[in-house]
Every structure is written in structure tokens, then in C-alpha cells.
Design a protein around this motif. Structure first.
Motif, mmCIF file in Angstrom:
data_model
loop_
_atom_site.group_PDB
_atom_site.id
_atom_site.type_symbol
_atom_site.label_atom_id
_atom_site.label_comp_id
_atom_site.label_asym_id
_atom_site.label_seq_id
_atom_site.Cartn_x
_atom_site.Cartn_y
_atom_site.Cartn_z
ATOM 1 N N PRO B 40 -11.802 18.718 -20.819
ATOM 2 C CA PRO B 40 -10.656 18.637 -19.912
ATOM 3 C C PRO B 40 -9.412 19.324 -20.480
ATOM 4 O O PRO B 40 -8.505 19.670 -19.728
ATOM 5 N N CYS B 73 -8.305 17.246 -28.801
ATOM 6 C CA CYS B 73 -9.459 16.469 -28.336
ATOM 7 C C CYS B 73 -8.971 15.071 -28.000
ATOM 8 O O CYS B 73 -8.370 14.397 -28.832
ATOM 9 N N SER B 74 -9.230 14.621 -26.764
ATOM 10 C CA SER B 74 -8.769 13.290 -26.347
ATOM 11 C C SER B 74 -9.912 12.272 -26.340
ATOM 12 O O SER B 74 -9.824 11.247 -25.677
ATOM 13 N N ASP B 75 -10.987 12.555 -27.079
ATOM 14 C CA ASP B 75 -12.089 11.592 -27.251
ATOM 15 C C ASP B 75 -12.732 11.178 -25.932
ATOM 16 O O ASP B 75 -13.050 10.001 -25.739
ATOM 17 N N CYS B 76 -12.948 12.119 -25.018
ATOM 18 C CA CYS B 76 -13.551 11.749 -23.725
ATOM 19 C C CYS B 76 -15.077 11.765 -23.789
ATOM 20 O O CYS B 76 -15.741 11.272 -22.895
ATOM 21 N N TYR B 77 -15.634 12.389 -24.839
ATOM 22 C CA TYR B 77 -17.085 12.403 -25.106
ATOM 23 C C TYR B 77 -17.907 13.165 -24.060
ATOM 24 O O TYR B 77 -19.123 13.043 -24.041
ATOM 25 N N THR B 78 -17.257 13.946 -23.193
ATOM 26 C CA THR B 78 -18.029 14.696 -22.206
ATOM 27 C C THR B 78 -18.893 15.748 -22.898
ATOM 28 O O THR B 78 -20.081 15.898 -22.589
ATOM 29 N N LEU B 81 -21.888 14.231 -24.697
ATOM 30 C CA LEU B 81 -22.953 13.808 -23.799
ATOM 31 C C LEU B 81 -23.724 14.998 -23.243
ATOM 32 O O LEU B 81 -24.938 14.920 -23.019
ATOM 33 N N ARG B 82 -23.020 16.121 -23.023
ATOM 34 C CA ARG B 82 -23.663 17.259 -22.360
ATOM 35 C C ARG B 82 -24.280 18.266 -23.313
ATOM 36 O O ARG B 82 -25.081 19.096 -22.883
ATOM 37 N N ARG B 91 -17.268 13.337 -32.651
ATOM 38 C CA ARG B 91 -17.182 12.850 -34.032
ATOM 39 C C ARG B 91 -16.733 13.976 -34.976
ATOM 40 O O ARG B 91 -15.912 13.758 -35.872
#
Lengths: 288, 197
Positions: B40, B73-78, B81-82, B91
Motif C-alpha cells: 500500500p 513498511c506499515s506491517d500490513c503483511y500483504t 501472504l502473497r 519480518r
């Protein structure tokens, strides 16, 4: 139903209404919550960059306290950041022998030991899966028909652990919203990042995330959230986001249990609705 | 852990292989760009995530540190996951922040002080006290304009009684013993935590 309860720091201060509404809705649904005695901060997003072991140990300390109360219990966590941190510690304790050893060496300094026997559950997981619309619908005493609700999930209750919903197209809130008589605002922004702490550290980037979510919510009467960070970004920073966008992006933002509580006939005092920062006059007139 | 982040005392660093463990985390990157397309915050970054991972693998520490990519990086983990290679990218972003903070990179000072003062508050009280945290943060920033960015919000929250002022009823559970034990464990030659998580 019984759960151990980890409110987390935000719910004692800036997100007090989330704590009030969670407790009130759970009590009305016949669910018992036992707050973990002596809980401390999960480390938020600040501990991990400094040290993985510190981050895991801070969260594991709370898991250890929970195990002392109910060894095979489940912890209900309303804050998505706390949820993710506790879950990471739980995973480390269960699946990584070396990490489990290190964490417990660290915890020995505060005379605790954790095994990972308690399950970590997000509030939305418990509402959507354990209770579900089936259990909640009979408790609805006041229809919210006519309201269009935009379900905002945010990130860390969905990712990286796809535990109870589809992280790409989350839907777990929809049956709950529909159970209240309200309709679901169809949008793509429900699982998009709110900017998290960038709104404080890099507002030029963070506020853009807030703007795009508020714009996508246009047409809805309100947004509901399940995380204090998301809530704060979407409600407290609304005036700033509006100035940045050059248009009025005002919209009511409630926590999900506040919406459910309204439909269950709970008073706005019980639900802490006076504490919210973005409740439009039009919404107030309709609902309070 | 980098102990001075908590204690405030400076240490020296051997930079040559500071980034090597992160390079190992992302070594299987195939440069597909799914991370960039999913991020994002990519438009605000100077290097795309895809390009930054390449530089990390190549060990180009100063180029990576000079960029604002990982700090955004805002730690959204998108991306995590992808990623078709299943790499722990969020991480790895967190670990890069850790290196930048330990190196006291001046362009990342605001983020470092924000995280650092947050953790000092946790260490001292066990829970976050917003007043104590923000006071520490503003003091550390030494920028008289900084509090004014937050003043309207702070007043709004105080008006609602939503700021933990540290009054009588609040719980205080100091965690210094836990912080010190973690620091001691991390000083041992055998690196405590490897991959995973």
C-alpha cells in the motif's frame, strides 16, 4: 462460554469505548470474560525491530499468566496488533523448540514459564465463529435497517495468519452486520492498510491510506472497525485527512461491538459511545 | 537486541555483515514484483520493495540504509501472504528497521525515537502510558515544533478522558528484569533466533 481476556494498553486509554462495548456485548451474549491478572504490553510494533526475542518474550509473559489461570483456556483479544503479537508468541512456543527454550530462559527472570497451551483468539473470530449471527440474532431487539455499514477489517487480524477469514476478501463481519438489520456497504477497502503508525511517523504517507479508505466509504452511513489503531487513524485523523484530500471526508466510525450493542438495545453509555471521536450529528439523531 | 536502543549507551558496530541474516531470509527471491504490486505504501517509497530485496541479497548495505523503503513498511503483511516463494518479507522489513536504528541513521531518527521511547515506557511501566510515552518522545526529538503536530489530537483525547495520565488507579509492572535478561541472552555468541516466525 468462557474466555480469558487480554484488553491491551489501548483499551485502557484511547480505546476505552472498545473495552466497554466488548465487555457489555459479551455479557449480554452470556459470555464470561476473565481479565488476565497482571498483564503487560505485547510490545506493539515497536519491539520486533529491536529484538525478536524481546517481542516474543513480552507476549509470552502474558500467555504464561493466562496458563496459570486456565491451562487449556482461550484468550480473547480485541486489538489486532496485540492479537498478532500474542499469536506469534503462541506459534513460537508450540512449533519452534529452540525459540521456546529461549523465551522461557528470558521469562525465568520474571519467574514465569509458558508452554503455549492457551489459544489466542481475535474478538472478531469469537463473534463470527463461536457466537455467529445464529447466536446473536435472537439478542437483537432493535433493527438497524436503513443503515449502510462499511466493514473495515484492517490487516493484522487477517494477515499473516488466515485464521478465520479470507485475507484477500474478508467477509466475516457481513452476517453480523446483517443480523442487526443494517446493510453491508460493498467496497474493496475492508482489508487495506490504514497506514498504522506511519500516520504519526510519516504522515505524508500514512494520511494517504486514511484518505483512500474514507473516500471508499462514501455512500455508507458508518464504518465499523475491530482494532484501536485502525479506529484512531480513521476517526481521530479525519479532519487532517479531509484537509489533505481537499474535501470533507467526515463519516461516523464505531467499533463493531458498539454497533452490535446498539442493536441489542444496550445504552450508549454502556457502549461508551460518548467517547468516540467521529460520530456525526445525523447518526446521533437517528440512533441515540 | 541492540542494548543501547534500550539503555541509551552507545556501542560500536561491525557493519560488514549486519545485513547477512536478512539476505538469508530473502535469498530465494525470484524478483517477480508481487511484493511491490501488493504494497500500500510503494508509491511513497524511493526503491520498490522488489528492487530493495535485490540490494539486500547483494549486501549493498549503504544503498539500503539510504532508502526510506523499509521505514515505510506499515506491517500490513500483504506481501508476506502473497509472496509466491513464501518469504517472510514483513519480518525482513522489521529487521532492516532494527539495523537502521542500531546504526543511528540520521534520516530514520524520527522513527527510531518513536519506537525507542515507546519501548522505554514499556520497560518502565509494563504498559503504555500515552502521556509518559509522548513526553519522552518529544524530549528525545528536541524539536519544539513536534508536539504541535499532535496537540489537537492530544487535547481531543484528554477532553474525552482517553489519555492514561499515570494517576493512582493505574497498574505499574516494571519489566526491566525481562529486558535485561533478553539483552544478556542476545549477547551470548550463539545467535538465539534464526529463521522462522
Amino acid at each position: 462460554m468462557n474466555y480469558l481476556y487480554y484488553p491491551g494498553c489501548s483499551l485502557t486509554a484511547s480505546a476505552r469505548e472498545y473495552d466497554l462495548a466488548t465487555r457489555a456485548v459479551m455479557a449480554a451474549a452470556g459470555v464470561d470474560l476473565t481479565e488476565i491478572d497482571g498483564w503487560t504490553c505485547c510490545g506493539a510494533s515497536a519491539a520486533a525491530p529491536i529484538s525478536d526475542l524481546l517481542s516474543l518474550s513480552l507476549s509470552a509473559r502474558n500467555l504464561a499468566l493466562a496458563e496459570q489461570t486456565t491451562a487449556d483456556g482461550q484468550i480473547l483479544v480485541p486489538c489486532s496488533a496485540c492479537y498478532l503479537n500474542l499469536k506469534k508468541a503462541h506459534e513460537a512456543l508450540r512449533s519452534h523448540a529452540k525459540q521456546r527454550t529461549m523465551i522461557n530462559e528470558a521469562l525465568a527472570a520474571v519467574k514465569l514459564n509458558a508452554t503455549g497451551s492457551v489459544r489466542v483468539r481475535h474478538l472478531l473470530d469469537v463473534l463470527a465463529v463461536d457466537l455467529g449471527a445464529r447466536h446473536l440474532a435472537p439478542l437483537i431487539t432493535r433493527s438497524l435497517s436503513g443503515l449502510a455499514v462499511a466493514p473495515y477489517y484492517g490487516c493484522q487480524c487477517l494477515r499473516p495468519y488466515p485464521e478465520f477469514d479470507d485475507p484477500e476478501r474478508p467477509v466475516s463481519m457481513e452476517p453480523l452486520i446483517e443480523a442487526t438489520g443494517a446493510s453491508v456497504h460493498v467496497w474493496e477497502a475492508g482489508g487495506r492498510c490504514c497506514g498504522a503508525s506511519l500516520v504519526s511517523t510519516h504522515p505524508e504517507a500514512g494520511l494517504k491510506r486514511v484518505c483512500s479508505i474514507l473516500k471508499a466509504a462514501r455512500g455508507a452511513d458508518l464504518i465499523v472497525t475491530v482494532c484501536p489503531m485502525c479506529q484512531m487513524n480513521l476517526d481521530a485523523w479525519q479532519p487532517k485527512a479531509s484537509r489533505m484530500a481537499g474535501e470533507d471526508l467526515s463519516i461516523t466510525v464505531l467499533y463493531l461491538p458498539q454497533l452490535l450493542g446498539l442493536a441489542m438495545g444496550l445504552s450508549h453509555h454502556e457502549l461508551g459511545l460518548d467517547l468516540n471521536l467521529a460520530v456525526l450529528g445525523s447518526f446521533r439523531e437517528k440512533m441515540f | 537486541m541492540h542494548p543501547h536502543l534500550i539503555s541509551g549507551s552507545p556501542t560500536t558496530h561491525d557493519d560488514s555483515d549486519a545485513m547477512a541474516p536478512i539476505g538469508n531470509l530473502v535469498n530465494a527471491c525470484i524478483q517477480c514484483g508481487t511484493c511491490t504490486a501488493s504494497c500500500p505504501n510503494a508509491l511513497e517509497m524511493d526503491l520498490t520493495p522488489r528492487k530493495m530485496w535485490r540490494l539486500v541479497i547483494l549486501g549493498r548495505l549503504s544503498d539500503v540504509m539510504a532508502s526510506r523503503t523499509f521505514i515505510l513498511c506499515s506491517d500490513c503483511y500483504t506481501c508476506t501472504l502473497r509472496c509466491p516463494r513464501g518469504l517472510p518479507l514483513t519480518r525482513a522489513m522489521e529487521a532492516l528497521k532494527g539495523i537502521a536504528f542500531a546504526r543511528r541513521e540520521t534520516q530514520h531518527r524520527r522513527s527510531r525515537l518513536f519506537y525507542e521511547t515507546f519501548m522505554q515506557t514499556v520497560r518502565r511501566y509494563g504498559r503504555i502510558r500515552e502521556m509518559a510515552f509522548m513526553t519522552r518522545y518529544f524530549t528525545a526529538m528536541k524539536n519544539p515544533a513536534e508536539p504541535f503536530r499532535f496537540a489537537p489530537l492530544g487535547l481531543k483525547l484528554m477532553g474525552k478522558g482517553k489519555v492514561e495520565m499515570g494517576g493512582g488507579k493505574s497498574t505499574e509492572i516494571p519489566l526491566a528484569a525481562l529486558f535485561e535478561k533478553v539483552a544478556a541472552l542476545e549477547r551470548t555468541p550463539d545467535k538465539p533466533l534464526g529463521k522462522g516466525g
